[in-house]
Design a protein around this motif. Structure first.
Motif, PDB file in Angstrom:
ATOM      1  N   SER A 204      76.826   1.746 -54.802  1.00  0.00           N
ATOM      2  CA  SER A 204      76.101   1.008 -53.767  1.00  0.00           C
ATOM      3  C   SER A 204      75.890   1.833 -52.498  1.00  0.00           C
ATOM      4  O   SER A 204      75.184   1.400 -51.595  1.00  0.00           O
ATOM      5  CB  SER A 204      76.827  -0.297 -53.432  1.00  0.00           C
ATOM      6  N   GLU A 205      76.464   3.027 -52.442  1.00  0.00           N
ATOM      7  CA  GLU A 205      76.321   3.912 -51.273  1.00  0.00           C
ATOM      8  C   GLU A 205      75.316   5.036 -51.520  1.00  0.00           C
ATOM      9  O   GLU A 205      75.362   6.069 -50.855  1.00  0.00           O
ATOM     10  CB  GLU A 205      77.687   4.516 -50.914  1.00  0.00           C
ATOM     11  N   ILE A 206      74.415   4.840 -52.490  1.00  0.00           N
ATOM     12  CA  ILE A 206      73.439   5.877 -52.841  1.00  0.00           C
ATOM     13  C   ILE A 206      72.060   5.515 -52.312  1.00  0.00           C
ATOM     14  O   ILE A 206      71.561   4.422 -52.548  1.00  0.00           O
ATOM     15  CB  ILE A 206      73.373   6.070 -54.373  1.00  0.00           C
ATOM     16  N   GLU A 207      71.458   6.470 -51.616  1.00  0.00           N
ATOM     17  CA  GLU A 207      70.065   6.358 -51.191  1.00  0.00           C
ATOM     18  C   GLU A 207      69.210   7.066 -52.243  1.00  0.00           C
ATOM     19  O   GLU A 207      69.528   8.171 -52.667  1.00  0.00           O
ATOM     20  CB  GLU A 207      69.874   7.037 -49.833  1.00  0.00           C
ATOM     21  N   VAL A 208      68.128   6.438 -52.677  1.00  0.00           N
ATOM     22  CA  VAL A 208      67.254   7.013 -53.701  1.00  0.00           C
ATOM     23  C   VAL A 208      66.013   7.594 -53.028  1.00  0.00           C
ATOM     24  O   VAL A 208      65.325   6.901 -52.284  1.00  0.00           O
ATOM     25  CB  VAL A 208      66.848   5.945 -54.744  1.00  0.00           C
ATOM     26  N   VAL A 209      65.741   8.873 -53.308  1.00  0.00           N
ATOM     27  CA  VAL A 209      64.585   9.567 -52.736  1.00  0.00           C
ATOM     28  C   VAL A 209      63.700  10.031 -53.883  1.00  0.00           C
ATOM     29  O   VAL A 209      64.158  10.745 -54.776  1.00  0.00           O
ATOM     30  CB  VAL A 209      65.022  10.783 -51.887  1.00  0.00           C
ATOM     31  N   VAL A 210      62.428   9.607 -53.848  1.00  0.00           N
ATOM     32  CA  VAL A 210      61.482   9.961 -54.903  1.00  0.00           C
ATOM     33  C   VAL A 210      60.068   9.910 -54.327  1.00  0.00           C
ATOM     34  O   VAL A 210      59.831   9.244 -53.311  1.00  0.00           O
ATOM     35  CB  VAL A 210      61.642   9.011 -56.122  1.00  0.00           C
ATOM     36  N   ALA A 211      59.150  10.616 -54.955  1.00  0.00           N
ATOM     37  CA  ALA A 211      57.755  10.615 -54.505  1.00  0.00           C
ATOM     38  C   ALA A 211      57.194   9.189 -54.529  1.00  0.00           C
ATOM     39  O   ALA A 211      57.519   8.400 -55.411  1.00  0.00           O
ATOM     40  CB  ALA A 211      56.921  11.511 -55.414  1.00  0.00           C
ATOM     41  N   GLU A 212      56.359   8.884 -53.549  1.00  0.00           N
ATOM     42  CA  GLU A 212      55.763   7.548 -53.446  1.00  0.00           C
ATOM     43  C   GLU A 212      54.505   7.462 -54.307  1.00  0.00           C
ATOM     44  O   GLU A 212      53.387   7.504 -53.814  1.00  0.00           O
ATOM     45  CB  GLU A 212      55.441   7.215 -51.995  1.00  0.00           C
ATOM     46  N   ASN A 213      54.696   7.350 -55.603  1.00  0.00           N
ATOM     47  CA  ASN A 213      53.598   7.078 -56.517  1.00  0.00           C
ATOM     48  C   ASN A 213      54.055   5.949 -57.441  1.00  0.00           C
ATOM     49  O   ASN A 213      55.162   5.435 -57.295  1.00  0.00           O
ATOM     50  CB  ASN A 213      53.182   8.335 -57.289  1.00  0.00           C
ATOM     51  N   THR A 214      53.228   5.574 -58.387  1.00  0.00           N
ATOM     52  CA  THR A 214      53.536   4.411 -59.222  1.00  0.00           C
ATOM     53  C   THR A 214      54.852   4.578 -59.978  1.00  0.00           C
ATOM     54  O   THR A 214      55.723   3.710 -59.919  1.00  0.00           O
ATOM     55  CB  THR A 214      52.388   4.152 -60.226  1.00  0.00           C
TER      56      THR A 214
END
Length: 182
Positions: free
Chosen positions: A45-55
């Protein structure tokens, strides 16, 4: 006679389960952490998810957030940052003699890195992948709908795989060190 058989069956079952306590078996998503430390669930629950903003990126991110935390939100001050680099492609697998494609696979490969936000250094790297098939027909709308559905199914499968891999990492770290790397 029947009561005696039930008692013997229960006794045999208890005897078969007894060795599990001595081998160190414990549930991956259990309530108490190794050596009194934080649980795998609390670390997830302490994880931030970073990913490209596409579908496909949004599908992955929101599937992960829903499964990593109870409320499905990004933590306010995360201890970890999960960086995803998804690559998806379509494979034509059933091609007729007139070159018409009747079946396709959508494949998603996601290399990911778990970084500590305190140090910024990577603490775990891996890759998750999944594939989903769908039929192609004469209707372009049906093909688009089937393709989007396959992408959603693959994103769900990859998110579940990433969660499992990160959970196993946290569990192994806790078992080895008595505490989880930050």
């Amino acid at each position: 006679m029947r009561a005696r058989f039930s008692f013997l069956a229960l006794l045999l079952l208890a005897g078969a389960l007894l060795p599990l306590g001595g081998c160190g078996f414990r549930p991956l998503y259990g309530e108490s952490g190794a050596a009194g430390g934080a649980t795998t669930v609390s670390r997830l629950s302490e994880i931030e998810v970073v990913v490209a903003e596409n579908t496909i990126g949004r599908e992955l991110k929101y599937n992960l957030l829903d499964s990593l935390s109870a409320d499905g939100n990004t933590p306010v001050s995360p201890l970890y940052r999960l960086i995803l680099q998804p690559r998806g492609y379509t494979q034509n697998v059933a091609i007729q003699q007139d070159a018409a494609v009747t079946r396709a696979n959508f494949v998603l490969v996601v290399p990911f890195t778990l970084n500590s936000t305190a140090t910024g250094k990577p603490i775990f790297k891996s890759t998750a992948r999944a594939r989903s098939s769908y039929n192609r027909v004469e209707s372009e709308f049906a093909n688009l709908s089937a393709s989007q559905d396959a992408q959603k199914r693959v994103a769900e499968a990859v998110a579940a795989d990433i969660k499992l891999q990160v959970s196993v990492f946290f569990d192994r770290q806790a078992s080895q060190d008595g505490a989880i790397v930050q």
